[in-house]
Design a protein around this motif. Structure first.
Motif, mmCIF file in Angstrom:
data_model
loop_
_atom_site.group_PDB
_atom_site.id
_atom_site.type_symbol
_atom_site.label_atom_id
_atom_site.label_comp_id
_atom_site.label_asym_id
_atom_site.label_seq_id
_atom_site.Cartn_x
_atom_site.Cartn_y
_atom_site.Cartn_z
ATOM 1 N N LEU A 3 55.029 -73.978 55.121
ATOM 2 C CA LEU A 3 55.452 -74.402 56.455
ATOM 3 C C LEU A 3 56.732 -75.228 56.371
ATOM 4 N N CYS A 4 57.600 -75.037 57.338
ATOM 5 C CA CYS A 4 58.830 -75.829 57.413
ATOM 6 C C CYS A 4 58.692 -76.839 58.548
ATOM 7 N N PRO A 5 59.004 -78.100 58.293
ATOM 8 C CA PRO A 5 58.869 -79.120 59.337
ATOM 9 C C PRO A 5 59.783 -78.845 60.536
ATOM 10 N N PRO A 6 59.424 -79.378 61.710
ATOM 11 C CA PRO A 6 60.249 -79.187 62.905
ATOM 12 C C PRO A 6 61.480 -80.088 62.886
ATOM 13 N N ALA A 7 62.302 -79.919 63.925
ATOM 14 C CA ALA A 7 63.587 -80.637 63.978
ATOM 15 C C ALA A 7 63.426 -82.151 63.972
ATOM 16 N N SER A 8 62.380 -82.667 64.652
ATOM 17 C CA SER A 8 62.211 -84.124 64.707
ATOM 18 C C SER A 8 62.010 -84.720 63.320
ATOM 19 N N PHE A 9 61.424 -83.948 62.398
ATOM 20 C CA PHE A 9 61.207 -84.440 61.028
ATOM 21 C C PHE A 9 62.549 -84.705 60.351
ATOM 22 N N TRP A 10 63.445 -83.707 60.414
ATOM 23 C CA TRP A 10 64.733 -83.852 59.723
ATOM 24 C C TRP A 10 65.591 -84.933 60.384
ATOM 25 N N ALA A 57 65.770 -79.425 52.597
ATOM 26 C CA ALA A 57 66.347 -78.800 53.791
ATOM 27 C C ALA A 57 67.230 -77.612 53.409
ATOM 28 N N SER A 58 68.010 -77.759 52.338
ATOM 29 C CA SER A 58 68.854 -76.654 51.877
ATOM 30 C C SER A 58 68.006 -75.452 51.474
ATOM 31 N N ASN A 59 66.934 -75.712 50.759
ATOM 32 C CA ASN A 59 66.065 -74.625 50.297
ATOM 33 C C ASN A 59 65.409 -73.888 51.459
ATOM 34 N N ARG A 60 65.325 -74.554 52.626
ATOM 35 C CA ARG A 60 64.696 -73.933 53.802
ATOM 36 C C ARG A 60 65.743 -73.505 54.836
#
Length: 742
Positions: A453-460, A480-483
Motif C-alpha cells: 500500500l502507498c500512503p495518501p497525500a496527507s502522509f507525505w 516516495a521515490s520508489n513509489r
C-alpha cells in the motif's frame, strides 16, 4: 540469600518458625508454595531450612509473605536482627547498577498478559489475593538458553563475551537475556542500559567508562548499531575495543535484533558499492543467536507442566495462543490486534499513519503533529465529515489505553527534563515536540499487511512539514521515490540535504549537475564528503575528471581510497592506465586487492597472464576464490584449457561447480561433449539446468545439432523449452531452415 556470619542466630530460627507455621496453616507443601510465590524450589527450601545459615533476601521474604498471607514487616525485622548492622556496599566504578537492583520491565522485558479473574486457579474457599499486574510467568528454557548459559559462565570465568539474540517481535529475546544474567547477580556484576538522551548517544559517550564485571544491555540493538552518520560503526568499534581490552574485562555484551536488521548488517555489499556496516558485521560475526517464533514440542511440554503446577499465565497462554506463538500471546499481541481492528475510524487512521511511517523509514518516535496531519486522508469522506473538533485528542486517548499486559497500541514517549547546563545549542524542554511510539507487534503487523500500500497525500505532506531528522527525511524521500511520488520525494530530498544527510546531498548534487549548475553540484558533494561520505569523494573526483582537472580528480580519488574505498582505487587505476602509468596502475590494483576487492584481483591476474606469469596469475585467482568468488576458478580453468592442461582445467571447473557455480557445470558439459562423452555431458547440463541455468541445455542442443545428432538436439531443445528457454527450439528451426529442411 546472605551467607555471611550471622549476628543473631536466634532471630533466624524465629524467622524460620514463623514461615513454617504459616505454611502448615495454609496446607501447602514446598512445591506448591514455590509455584504460588513464583520462587524456585531451592530458594523456598533454603528459606525454611533450620540447618542452613543463610538468610532469605528481602525480595524472597516479600514473595513468601504474599503467598502465605503474612504481614511482611515483622519478617523483615527478624531478617535485620539476624544479619545485624552491615556496612554500605562500596559503589563499584564505571557505569550501571547491581543486577539485583534492576527491574526487568525497565530493561524492556515485555510484561506478560494478565489472566482474566475467572480463569484463576485457586483452592476451594481460599480468599482471592490481589494479583500484581507486572508479574512475569515462570520461564521456560529453550535451546537458545543453553547457548546463552555457556556464554554467561565463560564471562563469569573472566573472558569477555558478546551475544545478540535475533527474533521477531515478542519472541522472548529480552526475557531470555534477563534470565541468562541472573547467575551473575550473586557475583557482584553490574548492568548498564544506555538510553539517555538517546541510546546511541549514551552508548558512544560512556562505553569507555564500562568497568569489569558489567553487562552492557543493548536491547533493540538497531538503535545503537544502526545509528546514522557513522555513529553505529563507531559504537561497534568501541564495543570491539571493550571486548578485546583485557583491562576492561570481563564484560558481557547482550543485545537483541529483529531479523531484518540482522540481515541488513551482516550481508556483504556487492563489489564496488559502499559498505556502511563493515565494523558492525565484524562485531556480529559468529555471535548471533536465532530465536524461533514458535515453541517446539519439548518447550510446550515443559510449559504444560508449569501450568499444571499452578502457573495461571502459562495455562491461559496454552489455552488461547495459536500456532505455538506463546511468547507473543503472553506479551499481549492478540489484544493489540483486537484493539486495532475494533478502533474508531479516527484512531485506526492514526495507527495506520504510524505503521506506514515506521515501515517507510521513520525512526522509532513519531511527532504528534505529524500523526494529526498525516491521518486526515486515511479517513473516508463520511468519517471525515463526522469528526468532532477534538477528534485527534480522543483518538490518542483511545490508543494510549493499555491492553492486557500493559501494552498500548500507541504510547506517548516521556523524556526526563534536561539535567545538564544549557548552552546555545540546547533545546528548552518546553520546545521539544511531543512524541509517540507504535507498539512493536503492530509495527510488524503493518509491515506484513500494508507492504503493497502507498500512503495518501496527507502522509507525505505531513512528513515534509513535521519531520526534522536528516535520516528520517532521507528514508522517507527514498520511499516516495520508489513509489513514484516524485512531487513529494523532491522536497523531502531537498529538506534532508539542507539538514545535512549525505545521501540527500548526493541526490542534490546530481540534480544540480543535470541542470548544468556544476559549481552547486560540487558544493553539495563537498558538504557530503566533509561529513565523511566516501561516495561523495568519488562523485567529486568524477566531476573533476569530466572537467579535465586530472590533478584534482586524482587527489579526490586518493582521499576516497585513504578512507578505505576500494572503488576509488579502481578509478585511480583507470586514470593511471589511460596516462600510460602501468606501474602506478598495478600498485593501485595491489592496494585494492589487499583490501579484499576481488575485481582488482581479477584485473591483476589478467595483467600477470598477459605478461606471461601464469603461476602469478593463478595465485591471484586462487586468492579471489578463497574469499568466495567462484568465477575466479572459471578463469583458472580457462587458463589451464588454453595451456592444454585438460585434467587441471576439469579439476578447476569441478571445484567451481562444487561451490555452486552453474557456469562451471556448463563448461564441464562442453568439455565432455568435445571428448565424445555425450551421456556425461547431458548429465552435467541437466544438473546445471536443475540449478537454474536454462542456457545449459540450449548450448548442449546446439552442440548436438552441429555434430549431426538432430534427434538428440531436438530432445534437449524441448527439455530447455520445458524449463523456460524457448530460444533453443527457435534456434533449431532457423538452423534447419538454412539447411533446406522446410
Amino acid at each position: 540469600m546472605v551467607a555471611e556470619g550471622l549476628h543473631d542466630p536466634a532471630a533466624l530460627r524465629a524467622l524460620h518458625d514463623r514461615l513454617e507455621a504459616a505454611r502448615v496453616k495454609q496446607g501447602l507443601d514446598k512445591t506448591q508454595l514455590a509455584n504460588r510465590s513464583r520462587l524456585s524450589r531451592t530458594t523456598v527450601s533454603q528459606a525454611f531450612s533450620h540447618s542452613a545459615r543463610t538468610v532469605p533476601s528481602a525480595d524472597t521474604l516479600g514473595a513468601l509473605a504474599a503467598a502465605l498471607e503474612l504481614d511482611v514487616q515483622p519478617l523483615l525485622e527478624l531478617r535485620r536482627a539476624a544479619i545485624g548492622p552491615t556496612a554500605s556496599p562500596a559503589v563499584p566504578p564505571g557505569v550501571g547498577q547491581p543486577i539485583a537492583a534492576c527491574d526487568p520491565l525497565a530493561l524492556e522485558v515485555h510484561p506478560a498478559v494478565d489472566v482474566p479473574h475467572q480463569n484463576h486457579r485457586r483452592r476451594p474457599n481460599s480468599p482471592r489475593q490481589p494479583r500484581p499486574t507486572a508479574i512475569l510467568p515462570h520461564y521456560v528454557p529453550r535451546l537458545h538458553d543453553a547457548i546463552l548459559a555457556n556464554l554467561v559462565e565463560t564471562a563469569a570465568d573472566g573472558h569477555s563475551q558478546i551475544a545478540v539474540l535475533v527474533g521477531s517481535s515478542s519472541t522472548g529475546k529480552t526475557r531470555a537475556c534477563w534470565e541468562a544474567v541472573q547467575p551473575l547477580a550473586g557475583r557482584g556484576w553490574q548492568l548498564w542500559h544506555p538510553f539517555d538522551p538517546t541510546r546511541a548517544e549514551a552508548a558512544l559517550a560512556d562505553l569507555d567508562r564500562v568497568g569489569p564485571r558489567t553487562v552492557v544491555w543493548l536491547n533493540e540493538a538497531q538503535h545503537y548499531l544502526g545509528a546514522g552518520t557513522g555513529v553505529g560503526e563507531r559504537i561497534a568499534a568501541a564495543l570491539h575495543t571493550l571486548l578485546t581490552n583485557s583491562a576492561c574485562g570481563p564484560v558481557l555484551v547482550l543485545g537483541t535484533l529483529w531479523p531484518q536488521y540482522a540481515r541488513n548488517y551482516t550481508t556483504m555489499p556487492h563489489p564496488g558499492l559502499p559498505d556502511p556496516h563493515s565494523r558492525v558485521r565484524e562485531l556480529l560475526d559468529g555471535h548471533l543467536i536465532t530465536l524461533p517464533d514458535h515453541f517446539d514440542t519439548d518447550a510446550i511440554a515443559a510449559m504444560q507442566a508449569l501450568a499444571d503446577a499452578g502457573d495461571e499465565q502459562l495455562a491461559h497462554a496454552l489455552e488461547h495462543a495459536r500456532d505455538a506463538r506463546l511468547t507473543q500471546f503472553l506479551a499481549g499481541a492478540p489484544h493489540l490486534l483486537r484493539r486495532y481492528h475494533a478502533a474508531t475510524p479516527a484512531a485506526r487512521a492514526v495507527l495506520e499513519a504510524a505503521m506506514d511511517a515506521r515501515r517507510l523509514g521513520a525512526s522509532l518516535h513519531l511527532p504528534m503533529a505529524f500523526l494529526a496531519h498525516a491521518a486526515e486522508d486515511y479517513l473516508g469522506d463520511d468519517d471525515f465529515d463526522l469528526l468532532q473538533d477534538d477528534w485527534f485528542d480522543q483518538a490518542l486517548t483511545e490508543l494510549a489505553t493499555p491492553v492486557h499486559g500493559n501494552l498500548a497500541p500507541l504510547r506517548r514517549v516521556r523524556t526526563r527534563r534536561t539535567r545538564r547546563p544549557m548552552d546555545a545549542s540546547s533545546t528548552p524542554d518546553a520546545a521539544r515536540p511531543t512524541l509517540y511510539r507504535l507498539a512493536d507487534f503492530l509495527e510488524q503487523h503493518g509491515q506484513r499487511t500494508r507492504r503493497r500500500l502507498c500512503p495518501p497525500a496527507s502522509f507525505w505532506e505531513a512528513a515534509h512539514h513535521h519531520f526534522t531528522s536528516p535520516d528520517d527525511l532521507a528514508h522517507l524521500a527514498d520511499s516516495a521515490s520508489n513509489r513514484y511520488r516524485n512531487q513529494w520525494a523532491n522536497p523531502l530530498w531537498h529538506k534532508a540535504a539542507y539538514a545535512g544527510n549525505t545521501t540527500a546531498l548526493l541526490w542534490l548534487a546530481w540534480i544540480r549537475e543535470e541542470a548544468g549548475d556544476h559549481e552547486g553540484a560540487e558544493a553539495a558533494c563537498q558538504r557530503a564528503a566533509d561529513a565523511g561520505n566516501t561516495d561523495a569523494l568519488l562523485r567529486l573526483a568524477q566531476m573533476r575528471e569530466r572537467a579535465e582537472d586530472h590533478e584534482g580528480a586524482e587527489a579526490a580519488y586518493q582521499r576516497a581510497a585513504d578512507a578505505s574505498s576500494t572503488s576509488a582505487l579502481l578509478w585511480l587505476v583507470r586514470m593511471r592506465e589511460r596516462a600510460g602509468d602501468h606501474e602506478g596502475a598495478e600498485a593501485a590494483y595491489q592496494r585494492a586487492a589487499d583490501a579484499g576487492n576481488t575485481d582488482a584481483l581479477h584485473r591483476l591476474a589478467r595483467m600477470r597472464e598477459k605478461a606471461g606469469d601464469r603461476d602469478g596469475a593463478e595465485a591471484l585467482y586462487q586468492r579471489a576464490a578463497s574469499v568466495g568468488d567462484t568465477s575466479a576458478l572459471l578463469w583458472v580453468a580457462q587458463m589451464r584449457e588454453r595451456a592444454e592442461d585438460h585434467e587441471g582445467a576439469e579439476a578447476a571447473y569441478q571445484r567451481a561447480a562444487d561451490a555452486g557455480n552453474t557456469d562451471a557445470l556448463l563448461r564441464l558439459a562442453q568439455m565432455r561433449e568435445r571428448t565424445g562423452d555425450h551421456d556425461g555431458a547431458e548429465r552435467l547440463a541437466r544438473q546445471a539446468a536443475d540449478a537454474g541455468h536454462t542456457y545449459a541445455l540450449y548450448r548442449l542442443a546446439e552442440m548436438r545439432e552441429k555434430a549431426g545428432d538432430r534427434d538428440g538436439a531436438e530432445r534437449l531443445a524441448r527439455q530447455a523449452a520445458n524449463i523456460g528457454n524457448t530460444d533453443a527450439l527457435l534456434r533449431l528451426a532457423e538452423t534447419r531452415e538454412k539447411d533446406g529442411d522446410a
